[in-house]
Design an enzyme around this catalytic site. Structure first.
Site, PDB file in Angstrom:
ATOM      1  N   SER A 287      73.338  57.355  29.599  1.00 30.93           N
ATOM      2  CA  SER A 287      73.236  57.134  31.034  1.00 30.93           C
ATOM      3  C   SER A 287      74.619  57.268  31.655  1.00 30.93           C
ATOM      4  CB  SER A 287      72.702  55.731  31.315  1.00 30.93           C
ATOM      5  OG  SER A 287      73.649  54.753  30.918  1.00 30.93           O
ATOM      6  N   ASP A 288      74.663  57.677  32.923  1.00 27.39           N
ATOM      7  CA  ASP A 288      75.883  57.434  33.673  1.00 27.39           C
ATOM      8  C   ASP A 288      76.066  55.920  33.676  1.00 27.39           C
ATOM      9  OD1 ASP A 288      78.138  57.930  35.173  1.00 27.39           O
ATOM     10  OD2 ASP A 288      77.125  59.260  36.601  1.00 27.39           O
ATOM     11  N   TRP A 289      77.285  55.450  33.846  1.00 26.45           N
ATOM     12  CA  TRP A 289      77.643  54.094  33.419  1.00 26.45           C
ATOM     13  C   TRP A 289      76.678  52.988  33.841  1.00 26.45           C
ATOM     14  CZ3 TRP A 289      79.629  56.969  30.460  1.00 26.45           C
ATOM     15  CH2 TRP A 289      80.857  56.831  29.817  1.00 26.45           C
ATOM     16  N   GLY A 290      76.187  52.994  35.065  1.00 22.32           N
ATOM     17  CA  GLY A 290      75.271  51.937  35.500  1.00 22.32           C
ATOM     18  C   GLY A 290      73.931  52.477  35.924  1.00 22.32           C
ATOM     19  N   ALA A 291      73.485  53.557  35.306  1.00 22.54           N
ATOM     20  CA  ALA A 291      72.321  54.283  35.814  1.00 22.54           C
ATOM     21  C   ALA A 291      71.007  53.911  35.167  1.00 22.54           C
ATOM     22  CB  ALA A 291      72.547  55.789  35.673  1.00 22.54           C
TER      23      ALA A 291
END
Length: 299
Positions: A287-291
């Site tokens: 995932s993108d960091w908080g996705a």
């Protein structure tokens, strides 16, 4: 340089061992492994490419807690993961790290930002031209060299994964990261990303194609939904993502935005039906960091 080659699948070794990445990873279902046997002591795995049997044997020795822990990562700004090699020690200012399993000899996996060159805080690396400028050269040879520079510098600073190339299509002129991608033409995107991936992975650095998909703007990217029909979806930047996957990119990063009201990292159509089933992707999906938004994104 030859651009006709089989995908470099074996570069996924470290990724397969760590199972990993930052935030939460979207994992493809795997078949039940056959019984594996090896005479190699568990504590002396050495280095280099392990056989499939050795990989399964190693994974079978991991506890549930260790497997779960390696589904997540950290920013690793405190250098708590200790040294990885005699030549490059301590924290290099990478974007993130997956812990590994020290007792089994599985080292941390380190990830460096891009896409305009290796980006490590507190470290000096070559500042490359903006990738959109690379695209304007219309040169596959330049694209390969661009990737090769990052591959060599990433490995020289003991990085394992490069968070690049970014291949979102320039569709909004004011989008904040247009300079990091490869322009507005889907054909050019696809033609330029392939040699760039080869350049990176020929030098031992795992390439990550991002942000999958339709992450073509920055404002409100955490909540905005891109409304797109199936034909338009496939005729746009997905051409480049497919080309990158079939070139053997070891990793892909799912995006913050929603696609037809479903978050990118939770989207069964893009993450499973297209990426895994249609394109046959065998790498790891971060995932993108908080996705990530739900625990079911893990399966």
């Amino acid at each position: 340089m030859s651009l006709n080659r089989k995908p470099l699948r074996r570069i996924l070794l470290l990724a397969a061992l760590a199972l990993s990445l930052i935030a939460v990873i979207v994992i493809a279902p795997t078949p039940t492994p056959a019984a594996a046997s090896t005479s190699r002591p568990a504590s002396v795995w050495g280095s280099g490419t392990l056989t499939d049997a050795e990989l399964w044997n190693l994974i079978s020795q991991m506890t549930l807690a260790e497997k779960t822990f390696n589904l997540h990562g950290s920013s690793d700004t405190t250098c708590v993961t200790a040294n990885i090699s005699p030549s490059v020690q301590g924290c290099q200012g990478q974007a993130g790290t997956v812990a590994g399993v020290a007792r089994l000899g599985i080292p941390p996996m380190r990830l460096t930002d891009g896409p305009a060159g290796i980006r490590l805080s507190g470290n000096y690396d070559t500042a490359l031209p903006a990738p959109v400028g690379l695209a304007a050269s219309f040169s596959r040879e330049n694209a390969y060299d661009f990737g090769a520079v990052m591959g060599k510098e990433g490995r020289a600073t003991n990085q394992d994964v490069l968070l690049a190339p970014m291949i979102n299509q320039v569709s909004i002129p004011t989008a904040g990261r247009n300079f990091e991608t490869l322009g507005e033409d889907p054909y050019v995107l696809a033609e330029m990303v392939v040699p760039q991936i080869y350049g990176m992975q020929d030098n031992g650095l795992i390439a990550t194609v991002k942000h999958f998909t339709m992450n073509d703007f920055e404002n409100a990217r955490n909540s905005a939904s891109v409304a797109v029909d199936e034909q338009t979806l496939h005729e746009g930047e997905m051409q480049a993502f497919e080309a990158g996957i079939k070139a053997g990119a070891g990793a892909i990063m799912c995006s913050y935005n929603r696609i037809n009201d479903v978050y990118g990292c939770s989207n069964d159509i893009t993450q499973n039906q297209i990426l895994r089933d249609e394109w046959g992707f065998e790498g790891f999906n971060m995932s993108d960091w908080g996705a990530t938004h739900r625990s079911s994104d893990l399966i």
